[in-house]
Design a protein around this motif. Structure first.
Motif, short mmCIF file in Angstrom:
data_model
loop_
_atom_site.label_atom_id
_atom_site.label_comp_id
_atom_site.label_asym_id
_atom_site.label_seq_id
_atom_site.Cartn_x
_atom_site.Cartn_y
_atom_site.Cartn_z
N MET A 91 0.84 -1.17 0.00
CA MET A 91 0.00 0.00 0.00
C MET A 91 0.89 1.24 0.00
N THR A 92 0.54 2.22 -0.80
CA THR A 92 1.27 3.47 -0.90
C THR A 92 0.86 4.41 0.22
N THR A 93 1.85 5.04 0.83
CA THR A 93 1.57 6.01 1.89
C THR A 93 1.69 7.41 1.31
N TYR A 94 0.69 8.23 1.58
CA TYR A 94 0.69 9.62 1.12
C TYR A 94 1.06 10.52 2.28
N ILE A 95 2.04 11.36 2.08
CA ILE A 95 2.42 12.34 3.09
C ILE A 95 2.02 13.71 2.58
N GLU A 96 1.09 14.34 3.28
CA GLU A 96 0.60 15.64 2.85
C GLU A 96 1.70 16.69 3.00
N PRO A 97 1.91 17.51 1.96
CA PRO A 97 2.92 18.57 2.07
C PRO A 97 2.48 19.64 3.06
N ASP A 98 3.46 20.40 3.57
CA ASP A 98 3.14 21.50 4.47
C ASP A 98 2.26 22.52 3.78
N ASN A 99 1.43 23.18 4.56
CA ASN A 99 0.66 24.29 4.04
C ASN A 99 0.68 25.42 5.07
N LEU A 100 0.05 26.52 4.77
CA LEU A 100 0.11 27.70 5.62
C LEU A 100 -0.38 27.41 7.04
N SER A 101 -1.35 26.53 7.19
CA SER A 101 -1.88 26.25 8.53
C SER A 101 -0.89 25.51 9.42
N ASP A 102 0.16 24.92 8.84
CA ASP A 102 1.22 24.32 9.65
C ASP A 102 2.08 25.40 10.31
N LEU A 103 2.18 26.55 9.68
CA LEU A 103 2.94 27.69 10.19
C LEU A 103 2.05 28.62 11.02
N LEU A 104 0.94 29.04 10.45
CA LEU A 104 0.04 30.02 11.06
C LEU A 104 -1.01 29.27 11.88
N LEU A 105 -0.74 29.16 13.19
CA LEU A 105 -1.62 28.39 14.07
C LEU A 105 -2.86 29.18 14.47
N VAL A 106 -2.71 30.49 14.68
CA VAL A 106 -3.84 31.35 15.03
C VAL A 106 -3.70 32.65 14.25
N GLU A 107 -4.79 33.05 13.62
CA GLU A 107 -4.86 34.33 12.92
C GLU A 107 -5.89 35.18 13.63
N VAL A 108 -5.49 36.32 14.18
CA VAL A 108 -6.40 37.14 14.98
C VAL A 108 -7.59 37.59 14.17
N LYS A 109 -7.37 38.12 12.98
CA LYS A 109 -8.48 38.57 12.14
C LYS A 109 -8.10 38.45 10.68
#
Length: 124
Positions: free
Chosen positions: A1-19
């Motif tokens: 079975m092939t394993t898929y590893i999702e690439p990083d995206n902005l939500s990996d860096l930006l955990l909370v956005e105030v507004k």
């Protein structure tokens, strides 16, 4: 079975956005080294550049973090930057190669003064 590893995206860096529409802003990055998501940036002469802790022209002052990859090899280019009101994952930030622990603390304090908190997160 092939394993898929999702690439990083902005939500990996930006955990909370105030507004939405306030935390992130479209800015001009100066011609020079490529801008990558998570790169700590400075503001010099109306444009954003990679943080340079050895500089004396303003590039030594951390003011935000690049929010996307921007090709600046040929000319100035527009891109997204996180400039205020955010919580960021420290492990996703890109720092200058000559960063020391003392300079790191200074840069984190500079970001904090702009409402950008840098926190350590657990790796899963």
């Amino acid at each position: 079975m092939t394993t898929y590893i999702e690439p990083d995206n902005l939500s990996d860096l930006l955990l909370v956005e105030v507004k939405t529409g306030w935390t992130k802003q479209r800015v001009t990055f100066a011609k020079g080294p490529a801008i990558r998501t998570g790169l700590v940036i400075a503001h010099v002469d109306g444009k954003y550049v990679p943080l340079d802790v050895a500089a004396t022209n303003g590039a030594e002052m951390a003011v935000g973090v690049a929010g996307d990859d921007v090709d600046t090899a040929e000319a100035d280019a527009k891109g997204m930057a996180i400039l205020r009101g955010a919580v960021l994952a420290n492990r996703k930030l890109l720092w200058p190669s000559d960063m020391t622990s003392v300079l790191y603390e200074v840069a984190v304090a500079q970001l904090d003064s702009r409402g950008i908190s840098v926190i350590s997160t657990l790796e899963i």
